[in-house]
Scaffold this active site. Structure first.
Site, PDB file in Angstrom:
ATOM      1  N   LYS A  22       0.852  -1.201   0.000  1.00  0.00           N
ATOM      2  CA  LYS A  22       0.000   0.000   0.000  1.00  0.00           C
ATOM      3  C   LYS A  22       0.889   1.252   0.000  1.00  0.00           C
ATOM      4  O   LYS A  22       0.659   2.175  -0.782  1.00  0.00           O
ATOM      5  CB  LYS A  22      -0.869   0.018   1.258  1.00  0.00           C
ATOM      6  CG  LYS A  22      -1.508   1.368   1.573  1.00  0.00           C
ATOM      7  CD  LYS A  22      -2.361   1.353   2.805  1.00  0.00           C
ATOM      8  CE  LYS A  22      -1.580   1.600   4.068  1.00  0.00           C
ATOM      9  NZ  LYS A  22      -1.239   3.015   4.348  1.00  0.00           N
ATOM     10  N   ASN A  23       1.935   1.234   0.829  1.00  0.00           N
ATOM     11  CA  ASN A  23       2.739   2.450   1.008  1.00  0.00           C
ATOM     12  C   ASN A  23       3.743   2.680  -0.104  1.00  0.00           C
ATOM     13  O   ASN A  23       4.465   3.672  -0.096  1.00  0.00           O
ATOM     14  CB  ASN A  23       3.441   2.407   2.371  1.00  0.00           C
ATOM     15  CG  ASN A  23       2.426   2.554   3.492  1.00  0.00           C
ATOM     16  OD1 ASN A  23       1.256   2.865   3.245  1.00  0.00           O
ATOM     17  ND2 ASN A  23       2.846   2.292   4.714  1.00  0.00           N
ATOM     18  N   ARG A  92      -3.760   9.827   4.427  1.00  0.00           N
ATOM     19  CA  ARG A  92      -2.550  10.629   4.630  1.00  0.00           C
ATOM     20  C   ARG A  92      -1.822  10.820   3.317  1.00  0.00           C
ATOM     21  O   ARG A  92      -1.265  11.870   3.033  1.00  0.00           O
ATOM     22  CB  ARG A  92      -1.660   9.904   5.645  1.00  0.00           C
ATOM     23  CG  ARG A  92      -0.271  10.463   5.772  1.00  0.00           C
ATOM     24  CD  ARG A  92      -0.214  11.675   6.646  1.00  0.00           C
ATOM     25  NE  ARG A  92       1.149  12.176   6.742  1.00  0.00           N
ATOM     26  CZ  ARG A  92       1.463  13.297   7.384  1.00  0.00           C
ATOM     27  NH1 ARG A  92       0.517  14.019   7.964  1.00  0.00           N
ATOM     28  NH2 ARG A  92       2.705  13.715   7.438  1.00  0.00           N
ATOM     29  N   CYS A 116      -4.736   7.810   9.425  1.00  0.00           N
ATOM     30  CA  CYS A 116      -4.923   7.244  10.770  1.00  0.00           C
ATOM     31  C   CYS A 116      -4.628   8.301  11.836  1.00  0.00           C
ATOM     32  O   CYS A 116      -3.741   9.109  11.715  1.00  0.00           O
ATOM     33  CB  CYS A 116      -3.954   6.078  10.971  1.00  0.00           C
ATOM     34  SG  CYS A 116      -4.485   4.608  10.122  1.00  0.00           S
ATOM     35  N   ARG A 121      -0.136  14.916  12.843  1.00  0.00           N
ATOM     36  CA  ARG A 121       0.662  14.492  11.694  1.00  0.00           C
ATOM     37  C   ARG A 121       0.951  15.718  10.834  1.00  0.00           C
ATOM     38  O   ARG A 121       0.392  15.931   9.785  1.00  0.00           O
ATOM     39  CB  ARG A 121      -0.071  13.391  10.927  1.00  0.00           C
ATOM     40  CG  ARG A 121      -0.256  12.154  11.805  1.00  0.00           C
ATOM     41  CD  ARG A 121      -0.826  10.977  11.075  1.00  0.00           C
ATOM     42  NE  ARG A 121       0.153  10.338  10.196  1.00  0.00           N
ATOM     43  CZ  ARG A 121      -0.142   9.246   9.480  1.00  0.00           C
ATOM     44  NH1 ARG A 121      -1.361   8.759   9.516  1.00  0.00           N
ATOM     45  NH2 ARG A 121       0.764   8.692   8.712  1.00  0.00           N
ATOM     46  N   ILE A 123       2.842  18.585   8.455  1.00  0.00           N
ATOM     47  CA  ILE A 123       3.527  18.488   7.157  1.00  0.00           C
ATOM     48  C   ILE A 123       4.532  19.634   7.034  1.00  0.00           C
ATOM     49  O   ILE A 123       4.873  20.048   5.911  1.00  0.00           O
ATOM     50  CB  ILE A 123       2.511  18.500   5.978  1.00  0.00           C
ATOM     51  CG1 ILE A 123       1.602  19.734   6.047  1.00  0.00           C
ATOM     52  CG2 ILE A 123       1.689  17.219   5.941  1.00  0.00           C
ATOM     53  CD1 ILE A 123       0.756  19.919   4.785  1.00  0.00           C
ATOM     54  N   ASP A 124       4.996  20.109   8.187  1.00  0.00           N
ATOM     55  CA  ASP A 124       5.931  21.244   8.174  1.00  0.00           C
ATOM     56  C   ASP A 124       7.187  20.959   7.358  1.00  0.00           C
ATOM     57  O   ASP A 124       7.681  21.825   6.613  1.00  0.00           O
ATOM     58  CB  ASP A 124       6.284  21.652   9.600  1.00  0.00           C
ATOM     59  CG  ASP A 124       6.822  20.479  10.418  1.00  0.00           C
ATOM     60  OD1 ASP A 124       6.197  19.395  10.399  1.00  0.00           O
ATOM     61  OD2 ASP A 124       7.871  20.626  11.039  1.00  0.00           O
ATOM     62  N   ASP A 308       4.952   0.385  11.865  1.00  0.00           N
ATOM     63  CA  ASP A 308       3.690  -0.183  11.374  1.00  0.00           C
ATOM     64  C   ASP A 308       3.492  -1.619  11.844  1.00  0.00           C
ATOM     65  O   ASP A 308       2.400  -2.161  11.719  1.00  0.00           O
ATOM     66  CB  ASP A 308       3.619  -0.128   9.846  1.00  0.00           C
ATOM     67  CG  ASP A 308       3.552   1.300   9.344  1.00  0.00           C
ATOM     68  OD1 ASP A 308       3.782   1.515   8.140  1.00  0.00           O
ATOM     69  OD2 ASP A 308       3.299   2.209  10.159  1.00  0.00           O
ATOM     70  N   ILE A 330       8.160   6.819  16.676  1.00  0.00           N
ATOM     71  CA  ILE A 330       7.818   7.512  15.429  1.00  0.00           C
ATOM     72  C   ILE A 330       6.572   8.370  15.579  1.00  0.00           C
ATOM     73  O   ILE A 330       6.527   9.514  15.137  1.00  0.00           O
ATOM     74  CB  ILE A 330       7.628   6.492  14.271  1.00  0.00           C
ATOM     75  CG1 ILE A 330       8.849   5.583  14.130  1.00  0.00           C
ATOM     76  CG2 ILE A 330       7.320   7.229  12.972  1.00  0.00           C
ATOM     77  CD1 ILE A 330      10.136   6.302  13.751  1.00  0.00           C
ATOM     78  N   ARG A 400      -8.448  -0.443   4.677  1.00  0.00           N
ATOM     79  CA  ARG A 400      -7.572   0.545   4.029  1.00  0.00           C
ATOM     80  C   ARG A 400      -6.244  -0.084   3.625  1.00  0.00           C
ATOM     81  O   ARG A 400      -5.592   0.376   2.705  1.00  0.00           O
ATOM     82  CB  ARG A 400      -7.304   1.722   4.979  1.00  0.00           C
ATOM     83  CG  ARG A 400      -8.517   2.605   5.234  1.00  0.00           C
ATOM     84  CD  ARG A 400      -8.138   3.818   6.040  1.00  0.00           C
ATOM     85  NE  ARG A 400      -6.923   4.393   5.493  1.00  0.00           N
ATOM     86  CZ  ARG A 400      -5.963   4.926   6.242  1.00  0.00           C
ATOM     87  NH1 ARG A 400      -6.090   4.966   7.552  1.00  0.00           N
ATOM     88  NH2 ARG A 400      -4.887   5.437   5.679  1.00  0.00           N
TER      89      ARG A 400
END
Ligand code: EPZ
Length: 419
Positions: A22-23, A92, A116, A121, A123-124, A308, A330, A400
Site C-alpha cells: 500500500k505504502n 494521509r 490514521c 501528523r 507536514i511542516d 507499522d 515515530i 484501508r
C-alpha cells in the site's frame, strides 16, 4: 456497518502470496500523473486507500482504471490542479499529490491530509522543503495554495530534521522535473522510497542514492509512461506472520520481500518461532507458547524495527511467556489498540512512549472496535489466538491496508468471517 467475527484457537497452515505494498502503490500512483502518458502498475493491492488515490487522479483529469491487481493511469489530459478537501481527507497519502502536481503543473491547491489518528501528523517538513525549491505556499482556511512563480521549481540542498517518508517522497517528486540538482540529506530509507524511485527511473527520472540517507535527483527529466510491478507489502507480511506466531501453526509467505522484512523478522524470531527465508519466501512455524522478547522493541526509521508492525507484534506477545517492552519513537499516539487488547485480557501498561506487555496465559474473545489500520489488524491477531469469539467493528480501518483479510486468513484455516 460491517464487522469481523473471529473464533480463536485454530492454528494457521498453508501458503499465502503477499499483497502489493500500500505504502509503495500510493506514492507511485501520485507519481504516475507526472508521466504525460500511460502507466500500467502491476501487483496493485485492492484497498480502499488505493481507490481513494484513483478518485484523486480522475478528479484532476487523469484516467485511472483497474483490472484485477493491475492499474492503468493515463495522465495525458490533466485539466485541474486543485484537489477537493473531501478527497484529501480520505488518507494521509493524498499529500504526496502535492509534489507530483508541482512537478508537472507548477501549482496545486490541496489541504491537510487525513489518515490514521496516530497523533498530530504535521507536514511542516514537506512545506519547508518545497519552499526551498521555489514554491510559494499560502494557507487559507485549511487550504494550502502552492504555486511556482517561474513555473518550474529549482533544485536545492535539503536536510531533513527527521527522515520523514512523506516529505522525502514529496521532495523527490518535485525535484524530478525541477531546474537543476536536488540533494536530500537525512532522507527516509524505507523500501517504499526505493520502489517509488524505481518507478520514476522507469519513467525517465535520474535519481541515485535511494535507500541511503543521501538522495540526489538530477532535474528536468522528460518523463514518459511505463509498466511497473509494485513491491510486496512488508507490513502485511509482518501481520500474517504475527497471526501465525500468536495462533500457532506454520505458513509459507510467497512473493515476499525478504531483505526489506528482515528488521521485523529479526525481532519475531526472538519469540521462539522457527523462521526460514528463501529468495522471496518466508516460512514460519510456531509451536508452543511464544517467549517474550528480552530486549526493548524500539520502533525506528528503516532499517530499524517498523512502527507499522508494532501493534501486530504486541498482540502476538500479549499471551507470551514473560514481559516485553515496546518503545514507540515515530508517532505520538500509536498505542490506541491497547485498550482493546486489555479488554481481551491482556496486561499492558502504557507510560508515554513505552508500553509494558506482561504475557498472560491466554486472551479471551470480546467485542472491540478498530481504532486505526494497524491497531485493527492487531485485534485480528489477538482474536485468532484468543479463547472464544471476538467481534471487531469499524473494520473500514482494516480495509484501508489489507486486501480481503478474511479471505486470506480463512485460506490459512483461521475461523474468521465478515458479517
Ligand atoms: C508513512 O507515513 C507511512 N504511510 C506510515 O504508514 C508509516 O508509519 C510512516 O511513513 C513511518 O514509516 C504511507 O506511506 C502512506 P513520516 P508518513 O512522514 O509519511 C512526523 C500505515 O500504517 N512528521 O515518516 O506520514 C510525523 O508526525 C501508515 O501504513 C513531522 O513532524 O510518515 C511522524 O511523527 C501509518 N513533520 C514522523 O514524522 C512532517 O512534515 C514520521 O512521519 C512530516 C512528518
Amino acid at each position: 456497518m460491517q464487522k469481523l467475527v473471529v473464533t480463536g484457537g485454530k492454528p494457521l497452515r498453508g501458503e499465502l502470496s503477499v499483497q502489493g505494498s500500500k505504502n509503495s502503490a500510493l506514492p507511485i500512483m501520485a507519481a504516475s500523473l507526472m508521466c504525460g502518458g500511460e502507466c500500467r502498475l502491476h501487483r496493485c493491492p485492492k484497498l480502499t486507500d488505493i481507490y481513494a488515490a484513483s478518485r484523486i487522479l480522475n478528479c484532476v483529469g487523469c484516467r485511472c482504471t483497474f483490472s484485477g491487481n493491475s492499474a492503468a493511469v493515463d495522465s495525458r489530459s490533466i485539466d485541474r490542479t486543485e484537489i477537493p478537501e473531501e478527497l484529501m481527507r480520505e488518507m494521509r497519502s493524498s499529500i504526496i499529490f502535492m509534489g507530483a502536481m508541482l512537478g508537472t503543473a507548477g501549482e496545486c491547491t490541496v489541504s491537510v491530509p487525513g489518515g490514521c489518528e496516530l497523533g498530530p501528523r504535521p507536514i511542516d517538513m514537506h512545506l519547508a522543503a518545497l519552499k526551498r525549491m521555489g514554491v510559494d505556499i499560502s494557507e487559507l482556511s485549511g487550504r494550502i495554495v502552492c504555486r511556482i512563480p517561474s513555473g518550474r521549481a529549482h533544485g536545492a540542498k535539503i536536510s531533513l530534521a527527521f527522515p520523514s517518508v512523506g516529505a522525502t517522497e514529496n521532495i523527490i517528486l518535485c525535484a524530478v522535473t525541477a531546474d537543476g540538482e536536488t540533494v536530500i540529506n537525512n532522507a527516509a530509507r524505507e523500501p517504499e522510497i526505493c520502489d517509488l524511485c524505481g518507478f520514476l527511473r522507469a519513467c525517465g527520472a535520474r535519481i541515485t542514492g535511494d535507500g541511503e540517507s543521501r538522495i540526489v535527483v538530477k532535474g528536468k527529466a522528460k518523463l514518459h509512461g511505463c509498466e511497473y510491478t509494485i513491491m510486496p507489502d512488508r507490513i502485511a507480511a509482518a501481520t500474517y506472520l504475527s497471526m501465525t506466531a500468536a495462533a500457532g501453526g506454520e505458513i509459507i509467505l510467497t512473493n515476499a520481500c525478504v531483505p526489506e522484512t528482515e528488521p521485523f523478522l529479526s525481532v519475531l524470531e526472538q519469540t521462539g518461532c522457527s523462521i526460514y527465508t528463501g529468495e522471496n519466501k518466508i516460512y514460519l512455524h510456531s509451536g508452543v507458547r511464544l517467549r517474550a522478547v528480552r530486549e526493548r522493541i524500539r520502533t525506528m526509521p528503516h532499517p530499524g524495527f517498523p512502527t507499522d508492525a508494532q501493534a501486530v507484534l504486541m498482540a502476538a506477545l500479549a499471551a507470551a511467556d514473560g514481559t516485553s517492552i515496546f518503545e514507540e519513537n515515530i508517532f505520538d499516539c500509536r498505542y490506541r489498540h491497547t485498550d482493546a487488547l486489555i479488554k481481551m485480557g491482556a496486561d499492558i501498561q502504557v507510560l508515554g512512549k513505552v508500553a509494558i506487555v506482561k504475557g498472560v496465559r491466554r486472551l479471551h474473545g470480546a467485542n472491540v472496535e478498530a481504532t486505526d489500520l494497524r491497531g485493527g489488524a492487531a485485534m485480528a491477531v489477538a482474536a485468532l489466538a484468543a479463547e472464544g469469539t471476538t467481534q471487531i467493528t469499524k473494520i473500514s480501518h482494516i480495509d484501508r491496508g489489507y486486501e480481503k483479510i478474511e479471505e486470506a486468513v480463512s485460506a490459512l484455516g483461521g475461523d474468521i468471517r465478515r458479517a
